[in-house]
Design a protein around this motif. Structure first.
Motif, PDB file in Angstrom:
ATOM      1  N   LEU A 259       7.250  22.289 -69.421  1.00 44.80           N
ATOM      2  CA  LEU A 259       8.863  22.709 -69.821  1.00 44.80           C
ATOM      3  C   LEU A 259       8.614  24.090 -70.775  1.00 44.80           C
ATOM      4  O   LEU A 259       9.555  24.700 -70.576  1.00 44.80           O
ATOM      5  CB  LEU A 259       9.384  21.671 -70.728  1.00 44.80           C
ATOM      6  CG  LEU A 259       9.376  20.210 -69.779  1.00 44.80           C
ATOM      7  CD1 LEU A 259      10.204  19.034 -70.683  1.00 44.80           C
ATOM      8  CD2 LEU A 259      10.358  20.416 -68.503  1.00 44.80           C
ATOM      9  N   LEU A 260       7.789  24.012 -71.418  1.00 43.14           N
ATOM     10  CA  LEU A 260       7.839  25.281 -72.455  1.00 43.14           C
ATOM     11  C   LEU A 260       7.559  26.375 -71.582  1.00 43.14           C
ATOM     12  O   LEU A 260       8.169  27.606 -71.696  1.00 43.14           O
ATOM     13  CB  LEU A 260       6.725  25.223 -73.439  1.00 43.14           C
ATOM     14  CG  LEU A 260       6.720  24.430 -74.776  1.00 43.14           C
ATOM     15  CD1 LEU A 260       5.396  24.331 -75.417  1.00 43.14           C
ATOM     16  CD2 LEU A 260       7.934  24.812 -75.538  1.00 43.14           C
ATOM     17  N   PHE A 261       6.698  26.354 -70.534  1.00 40.28           N
ATOM     18  CA  PHE A 261       6.126  27.482 -69.838  1.00 40.28           C
ATOM     19  C   PHE A 261       7.465  27.881 -68.988  1.00 40.28           C
ATOM     20  O   PHE A 261       7.798  29.069 -68.636  1.00 40.28           O
ATOM     21  CB  PHE A 261       5.076  27.168 -68.942  1.00 40.28           C
ATOM     22  CG  PHE A 261       3.894  27.773 -69.553  1.00 40.28           C
ATOM     23  CD1 PHE A 261       3.392  28.932 -69.699  1.00 40.28           C
ATOM     24  CD2 PHE A 261       2.823  26.689 -69.837  1.00 40.28           C
ATOM     25  CE1 PHE A 261       2.364  29.384 -70.307  1.00 40.28           C
ATOM     26  CE2 PHE A 261       1.582  26.957 -70.512  1.00 40.28           C
ATOM     27  CZ  PHE A 261       1.448  28.343 -70.666  1.00 40.28           C
ATOM     28  N   VAL A 262       8.108  27.093 -68.512  1.00 36.73           N
ATOM     29  CA  VAL A 262       9.563  27.112 -67.630  1.00 36.73           C
ATOM     30  C   VAL A 262      10.597  27.967 -68.437  1.00 36.73           C
ATOM     31  O   VAL A 262      10.919  28.957 -67.905  1.00 36.73           O
ATOM     32  CB  VAL A 262      10.012  25.933 -67.026  1.00 36.73           C
ATOM     33  CG1 VAL A 262      11.439  26.073 -66.376  1.00 36.73           C
ATOM     34  CG2 VAL A 262       9.277  25.064 -66.097  1.00 36.73           C
ATOM     35  N   ALA A 263      10.582  27.416 -69.529  1.00 39.85           N
ATOM     36  CA  ALA A 263      11.333  28.343 -70.478  1.00 39.85           C
ATOM     37  C   ALA A 263      11.066  29.540 -70.699  1.00 39.85           C
ATOM     38  O   ALA A 263      11.934  30.662 -70.522  1.00 39.85           O
ATOM     39  CB  ALA A 263      11.675  27.489 -71.700  1.00 39.85           C
ATOM     40  N   VAL A 264       9.911  29.600 -71.122  1.00 38.97           N
ATOM     41  CA  VAL A 264       9.240  31.116 -71.461  1.00 38.97           C
ATOM     42  C   VAL A 264       9.331  32.281 -70.337  1.00 38.97           C
ATOM     43  O   VAL A 264       9.798  33.244 -70.329  1.00 38.97           O
ATOM     44  CB  VAL A 264       7.929  30.854 -72.004  1.00 38.97           C
ATOM     45  CG1 VAL A 264       7.396  32.288 -72.026  1.00 38.97           C
ATOM     46  CG2 VAL A 264       8.020  30.405 -73.434  1.00 38.97           C
ATOM     47  N   LEU A 265       8.788  31.680 -69.338  1.00 36.39           N
ATOM     48  CA  LEU A 265       8.987  32.344 -67.887  1.00 36.39           C
ATOM     49  C   LEU A 265      10.367  32.892 -67.567  1.00 36.39           C
ATOM     50  O   LEU A 265      10.487  34.028 -67.013  1.00 36.39           O
ATOM     51  CB  LEU A 265       8.212  31.668 -66.772  1.00 36.39           C
ATOM     52  CG  LEU A 265       6.648  31.201 -66.585  1.00 36.39           C
ATOM     53  CD1 LEU A 265       6.329  30.418 -65.498  1.00 36.39           C
ATOM     54  CD2 LEU A 265       6.141  32.670 -66.638  1.00 36.39           C
ATOM     55  N   GLY A 266      11.338  31.855 -67.803  1.00 36.78           N
ATOM     56  CA  GLY A 266      12.783  32.405 -67.445  1.00 36.78           C
ATOM     57  C   GLY A 266      13.322  33.602 -68.290  1.00 36.78           C
ATOM     58  O   GLY A 266      13.597  34.454 -67.874  1.00 36.78           O
TER      59      GLY A 266
END
Length: 1451
Positions: free
Chosen positions: A1024-1031
């Motif tokens: 979930l963290l990576f999804v937010a950061v990638l966004g």
């Protein structure tokens, strides 16, 4: 150790005290050694000053408080604290003193204070580092090591801030300030400071100063005015002045360009080195601490404290943040230094270029110095710190390995590292050698391409473009063979790079197992992380050595160029109050070619001559007699062998034989840097017969002239440069054959209006073949074989019946008899022409209206806007093998990544618990998995090289074929520098850069995804963290790319004007020097270089802006991942997998930076593909061959040409140029075509060769419609000699017979007929005699004879002569005309004429006006009508010539 700290404190206390006393004495004496600085620097540093004073005060109070606390509680005096507090109190007082006084005057902090801040920061760092390590390792420190106290820990951030602030102010006072202090008061109104120089420290760290530029880029298309200027230190003038000053300081040393550059930039390099060192230290913190983190996870119990784990996570985060920030500043600083060095070297080379006398280095060599060598030296700023960084990196890695594994395994790792480096070194040497071969091959190809583009009109008219295209493709084939070997060598290097961690880890762990060294998961993962970092020095060493070698070569090439004493001549005074303007002393002069064979005759002055003020001096002689060389000698442009040389008193103006016209407006060319005097300007235009042309052009004298004046006729170019000379209002004028390119009317007009009226009070030296202009001269110099055969007044010379002038005048008389025979008595008795009857009737081979409009549009290069289209990417990816190998390469990367992770997990899992697997199983499986990953990496590298070679070749072939098939209008409207940019810079990017950038992006994405999957396996929350950061990252990238894309495009576009100005200045260097215009041209190049620098500077800075933000996001994710791992219960995680995730997480910021960098770079670099594809889709001419409409082999047999209602316009939006021409040129006849400028003569010839297609009507040759056949079939059956004689670099044979269709005997026969055989036989190589670039080692007249020989060799039934003998003396002309008459007997000859004798004996004369036929009859019939246009032309010629001719009686 504390004793040493006390000594340092005492020393600095005394030094600061001495500084204060000296400063007080200086003030009392009134001698303040401060120089007023720029206001912007004062504003910038003033904010820092207050913070600096407060920081000093806080640290002082802290030390005082700590000392008093220790004495109050324990009754102990801590001497180290006492001395530190004393020094800090004194430092605070000095800081307050400097702030109150210096920053009002703009002075930076004293160096003694800055040195104290740096030393105290280093000592604090040492104490704190030892303190942290001792607490982590839980070991007892030796007594000698310093102990950190509370103040050391708390004051460290403030100390670091003090260093940053101090260096920010120092940097504002750039390296380049001092040489320019004198100029500051003289020119206060310079450009405003750059956004960067006005930025504060936080703005510089985070690159916030770029935000306004990004906002502008989001709302509109970026143009140059939107880009802020560069800092003063990066400006070309400042940078070059500092470098020149450094070079001057070396006059008593062993001179070296490298030392001079280092001396100029050492302060910036030192600051950059600090960032590089901090970055290296921070990058090794992760591998050092990963052991502790993994051990913590292994030993953690559900009830244990998480404090230690959180501390470790925080240290990781701080280290990674420091690593990211210092890396960004390091890279940006390297770019900044590179911009400065490039600007300085470019200006230095330019200054040398325009001071070089004739026959210095070629234009190609100088362009190569700018394009290749200067760029390479600028790029070296990235690698320069490798000298000390590489050993430091290897040393730190060995320390970590020794800490974890002991002496033997670390020694084995060192041995394996050295072995890999040794294996890499020969590959790097091979790379370097192959790169040199590629550059040599590229140089050859670009040289031929450049020459071909300049002569494209001639090639198409002769139908030779296919032959020259094959020549370029052959050169590309050679280049491709070297490229192929180079890329496969790169594949081997890439394999070693990726396989080196595997090899070193196998060797190291193997030794551990052999020696029974205990292995734990923490130690193993720490070692693996260290091996991964070792990749960089292993890979960088050969690259560094290669870069050093290449840079040394480039430095040597540039230094050799700027120090060479190219034909240095005596500079003569230009202002003596004397009536003697030119003194010709005894002496010898010669041109030296690279072959050391003088093709030009040696000039030998046997007697002294004096030319008085106001004299008109005529220089005459046969072709190659030394007329131009004599003029060049007077201009100090020819090397002297012996004698005193020429002395010229007064200002000079020069009109060269080969016209030199600048790109720009007609007005700019005439004014040439002088202020506008409207009345005088109009007089000059009238005298130079330019009014009619200017009225005809849409924008008058504001009409834009194309590159090299390509949209002007020869006569127009000559008259414009004559106007330039006359308008300069100089004392002495040197005119080299100014009348050869104009017709009889215009020649008389120029002679009377310019030489005899406007320049009546001036001294004029003019070389001429028109002997009718000799009588008006006060002195005539007759040249023969490089010597002044006769000198004196015209009447005295013609009285000498045995003299050289008489023999030349006899030939002139002979040519007049042709005219008189046709003219007969009635025409000679008709009165002289009135002035208003004199009309300009010169030829214009390039029609004005059409091409002028094209050039108006072509001056600014068109650039695509918005994103690079997906079609560009798909075309590039599918160019090679339709993209079939791309999935295979991606699969290899996926398998490599999977196997590598499996091998790392295996060895971590196997060593987690003792006895879980046997040592044999452990190392065997590890070797198997690692070896498998290496095989896939090798396959990936080889397949990628294969794709790169094929793609580059297909794109090049498509582009060059499209260019060669383009119509002439494309070359008229597109500067050759723009085409060369595509085939050199852009093609090089496609050859060796883009495939690896694109693949690198895909590989980095696969690696990033694999790490995300690995971390998600450990804890699903991470996903979930990576999804937010990638966004957020994608949003940032989208915000960034709109600005970055336009900046990248502008970098390519802004480089071309610099190269164009170089080429133009080198071509006209003699003219620029003669008019004393060096400073104006230097100012122009400074401006162009600054424009390029500001775009390049901000282009590199935008990348750092993005990287800082994305780096922080990923560092934050890594920090949060570590916290999750620390806080999760031990039962919920696999310690080995968690440790592996943390180990790979160490590379997360490097990897995401690599992804972002590649993502942005790919789009920026793909602009090169976009630009190449632009030139792949140029609308082409008609087909070269149409199989169903091929003419018979013997066609044309008769040579009859029929024009049927011929209408021609260059563009549907432009007016018709030919308006319904209907006439017939009978076979085997000679037709002369005359008419004033714009009458349609050139368009008629172009229509005949189908350079421009008719709008209506048809042209038949021997009853065959030429519009239905292929262009090659048509043009190869016709012959033409254009007005501008064009030779190609090569040999005499290749110039005469490019298609190799004729025997030596045939070539010698033609050379004899053209009076060239004796000249060619002077060279021992005979037909293999070298011809220089543009035929520069042959005179213009000799070049015209070669072009004539070339056409006579072809023996075509239809021949077009565009004033083929304009630059040939009358005697040679008579012989040549006789040869043409004999050799073209039975041919149809169409002659576009300026000289009356050339057309007077033709069978028919066609007079055109306004695109219509005015007169078309035999010369005899036209002369019978005294009111006819042709009759007026002949009458004027006779009126000016017969008076001279009647003085002679050759018998």
């Amino acid at each position: 150790m504390d004793n040493w700290f006390e000594i340092v404190d005492v020393v600095f206390f005394l030094v600061l005290l001495v500084w204060v006393l000296v400063d007080i004495v200086r003030e009392r004496g009134g001698t303040r050694g401060y120089v007023r600085n720029r206001g912007s620097v004062v504003r910038e540093c003033r904010g820092f000053a207050l913070f600096t004073v407060i920081s000093n005060a806080i640290i002082s109070v802290s030390y005082l408080g700590f000392g008093l606390y220790g004495y109050w509680n324990k009754g102990v005096v801590i001497w180290r604290v006492v001395f530190s507090s004393m020094t800090w109190v004194l430092a605070t007082l000095v800081a307050v003193h400097c702030k109150c006084r210096n920053f009002n005057g703009g002075k930076t902090w004293p160096w003694v204070l800055i040195l104290w801040w740096v030393v105290s920061t280093v000592l604090d760092l040492l104490c704190v580092s030892i303190y942290i390590l001792s607490h982590l390792k839980s070991i007892e420190l030796p007594y000698v090591l310093p102990r950190a106290n509370l103040v050391d820990l708390s004051s460290l951030p403030l100390s670091i801030s003090l260093c940053f602030n101090a260096f920010s102010c120092v940097k504002s006072h750039s390296d380049l300030e001092h040489p320019l202090l004198e100029k500051e008061d003289e020119n206060p109104s310079q450009d405003g400071d750059s956004a960067f120089s006005n930025a504060g420290i936080w703005s510089k760290v985070t690159f916030q100063w770029l935000n306004p530029l990004f906002r502008a880029g989001r709302t509109q298309k970026l143009e140059l005015p939107h880009i802020p200027s560069v800092s003063e230190s990066e400006k070309a003038e400042n940078a070059s002045m500092l470098l020149e000053e450094s070079l001057r300081k070396q006059k008593f040393e062993d001179p070296s360009l490298a030392k001079a550059i280092l001396r100029a930039i050492w302060k910036s390099l030192a600051i950059n080195a600090v960032f590089a060192g901090l970055n290296t230290a921070a990058s090794y913190t992760g591998p050092l601490l990963i052991t502790h983190f993994v051990n913590y996870l292994l030993e953690k119990r559900d009830d244990s404290s998480i404090r230690y784990g959180l501390i470790l996570a925080f240290i990781f985060f701080v280290a990674k943040t420091l690593e990211s920030l210092t890396q960004r500043q390091w890279y940006f600083g390297a770019h900044q230094i590179g911009v400065r060095v490039r600007a300085a070297l470019t200006v230095l080379i330019y200054k040398k270029s325009i001071s070089i006398k004739y026959y210095g280095p070629s234009n190609g060599r100088i362009i190569n110095l700018i394009n290749v060598d200067v760029e390479r030296i600028g790029d070296c700023c990235w690698f320069i710190h490798g000298v000390w960084l590489l050993p430091l990196q290897v040393f730190l890695a060995l320390v970590i390995l020794y800490w974890n594994l002991g002496a033997a395994p670390s020694a084995a790792a060192l041995l394996a590292t050295v072995m890999v480096m040794v294996c890499n070194t020969p590959l790097a040497n091979m790379q370097e050698n192959l790169h040199s071969k590629i550059m040599e091959a590229k140089d050859s190809r670009i040289k031929v391409t450049s020459e071909t583009l300049k002569s494209m009109r001639v090639l198409k008219l002769h139908s030779w473009e296919s032959t020259f295209l094959k020549k370029i493709l052959e050169l590309r084939k050679t280049e491709r063979s070297w490229l192929k070997r180079y890329l496969y060598t790169c594949s081997a290097v890439a394999f070693l790079f990726w396989a080196s961690p595997t090899l070193i880890s196998v060797v190291t762990f193997g030794v551990c197992i052999l020696l029974n060294t205990p292995l734990t998961a923490g130690k193993v993962l720490s070692a693996l992380a260290t091996f991964r970092i070792l990749q960089e020095p292993i890979y960088n060493l050969p690259e560094f050595l290669s870069m050093v070698a290449q840079t040394k070569v480039s430095l040597d090439r540039i230094y050799e160029f700027i120090r060479e004493d190219w034909k240095k001549l005596i500079s003569y005074p230009t202002s003596k109050a004397t009536n003697v303007v030119i003194e010709i002393e005894k002496g010898e002069y010669t041109w030296e070619t690279s072959e050391q064979i003088s093709k030009k005759p040696t000039i030998k002055i046997a007697d002294k001559l004096k030319i008085m003020k106001g004299w008109k001096v005529a220089v005459c002689g046969s072709v190659g007699s030394g007329k131009s060389s004599l003029l060049c000698g007077m201009l100090s442009e020819i090397p002297k062998i012996s004698g005193s040389g020429f002395k010229v008193n007064g200002s000079k103006a020069y009109v060269p034989q080969s016209a030199w016209i600048q790109t720009g407006t007609i007005r700019d060319n005439v004014l040439f840097g002088k202020k506008m005097d409207k009345d005088f300007y109009e007089h000059v235009l009238e005298a130079c017969a330019l009014h009619r042309d200017i009225k005809m052009w849409g924008r008058g004298d504001l009409t834009v002239v194309g590159e090299r004046g390509m949209n002007l006729s020869g006569g127009q170019k000559q008259r414009i440069q004559l106007a330039r000379a006359v308008y300069s209002d100089s004392d002495v004028y040197f005119l080299d054959d100014p009348f050869s390119a104009v017709d009889a009317h215009t020649g008389t007009h120029l002679f009377k209006q310019c030489l005899l009226q406007l320049l009546s009070q001036k001294t004029v030296v003019y070389a001429t073949h028109q002997l009718e202009f000799l009588e008006a001269a006060d002195l005539v110099l007759v040249m023969k074989d490089g010597r002044i055969a006769q000198s004196g007044r015209y009447q005295d010379l013609i009285a000498d019946l045995g003299g050289e002038l008489i023999s030349q005048m006899a030939a002139h008389r002979k040519s007049l008899t042709h005219v008189n025979t046709c003219q007969q008595d009635d025409s000679t008795t008709s009165g002289p022409c009135r002035k208003n009857q004199i009309e300009v009737v010169e030829d214009w081979f390039r029609e004005p209206l059409a091409n002028n409009n094209l050039m108006e549009k072509s001056q600014e290069e068109e650039a695509e806007t918005g994103r690079v289209k997906w079609s560009v990417y798909s075309t590039f990816v599918t160019s090679a093998y339709k993209g079939a190998l791309v999935p295979v390469i991606l699969l290899c990367q996926v398998l490599f990544q999977g196997l590598q992770m499996c091998s790392n997990y295996w060895i971590a899992w196997g060593t987690e618990k003792e006895g879980r697997v046997t040592n044999k199983q452990l190392i065997g499986t590890f070797i198997l998995l690692s070896g498998g990953s290496s095989i896939f990496i090798l396959g990936r590298a080889v397949l990628l090289a294969t794709i790169a070679i094929e793609t580059a070749q297909r794109l090049f072939h498509g582009m060059i074929t499209s260019i060669f098939r383009a119509p002439i209008s494309f070359f008229d409207s597109t500067p050759s520098s723009r085409i060369l940019n595509r085939s050199s810079t852009d093609q090089s990017t496609v050859d060796t850069d883009i495939p690896y950038r694109l693949a690198g992006l895909a590989f980095a994405l696969i690696q990033l995804m694999s790490i995300i999957i690995l971390m998600s396996q450990v804890a699903w929350q991470v996903f979930l963290l990576f999804v937010a950061v990638l966004g957020i990252s994608i949003w940032y990238q989208a915000y960034y790319i709109t600005t970055a894309r336009e900046l990248a495009r502008m970098v390519g576009i802004r480089k071309a004007p610099v190269l164009h100005h170089f080429s133009e200045s080198i071509a006209g260097a003699a003219t620029i020097r003669c008019f004393n215009q060096e400073d104006r041209f230097l100012t122009k190049v400074l401006s162009l270089v600054d424009d390029y620098s500001r775009v390049a500077f901000h282009n590199s800075a935008t990348m750092e802006w993005l990287s800082v933000r994305i780096n922080f996001l990923f560092n934050l994710v890594f920090f949060l991942v570590l916290i999750i791992l620390v806080t999760l219960p031990s039962s919920a995680i696999d310690p080995s997998l968690a440790g592996l995730a943390a180990t790979y997480g160490l590379n997360l910021n490097v990897l995401q930076a690599w992804v972002i960098w590649n993502l942005c770079n790919v789009e920026n670099k793909m602009i090169s593909v976009e630009r190449i594809l632009q030139f792949t889709n140029i609308p082409s001419e008609a087909p070269l061959v149409i199989e169903e409409c091929r003419p018979k082999p013997e066609w044309p047999t008769d040579g009859r040409i029929e024009l049927e209602n011929l209408h021609v316009q260059y563009n549907p939006s432009l007016p018709m140029v030919l308006k319904g021409i209907t006439c017939t040129f009978p076979g085997n006849k000679k037709i002369g075509v005359v008419g004033r400028t714009g009458s349609g003569k050139s368009t008629l010839i172009q229509a005949l060769f189908r350079v421009v297609e008719p709008s209506r009507g048809r042209i038949f040759i021997d009853e065959v419609d030429i519009s239905k056949m292929g262009l090659q079939d048509l043009r190869s059956r016709l012959g033409i000699i254009p007005q501008d004689p064009t030779l190609f670099q090569g040999t005499m044979r290749t110039n005469l017979d490019p298609l190799q269709e004729h025997s030596d005997q045939e070539i010698w026969e033609v050379l004899n007929k053209c009076r060239l055989a004796d000249l060619v036989r002077q060279d021992q190589k005979l037909l293999e005699a070298p011809v220089a670039e543009d035929g520069e080692n042959w005179s213009v007249g000799q070049r015209q004879l070669v072009c004539l020989a070339r056409v006579l060799l072809k023996r075509r039934r239809i021949l077009v002569l565009d004033e083929a003998t304009a630059s040939i003396d009358t005697a040679t002309d008579n012989v040549i005309q006789e040869t043409i008459r004999e050799e073209t007997n039975g041919c149809t000859v169409i002659t576009v004429a300026h000289r009356i004798p050339t057309v007077i004996d033709n069978d028919l004369v066609l007079v055109l006006d306004d695109g219509k036929v005015v007169e078309y009859d035999s010369p005899t019939r036209l002369l019978e009508d005294s009111s006819s246009s042709f009759s007026k032309l002949v009458t004027e010629f006779l009126r000016r010539s017969s008076a001279r001719g009647c003085h002679l009686d050759p018998s």
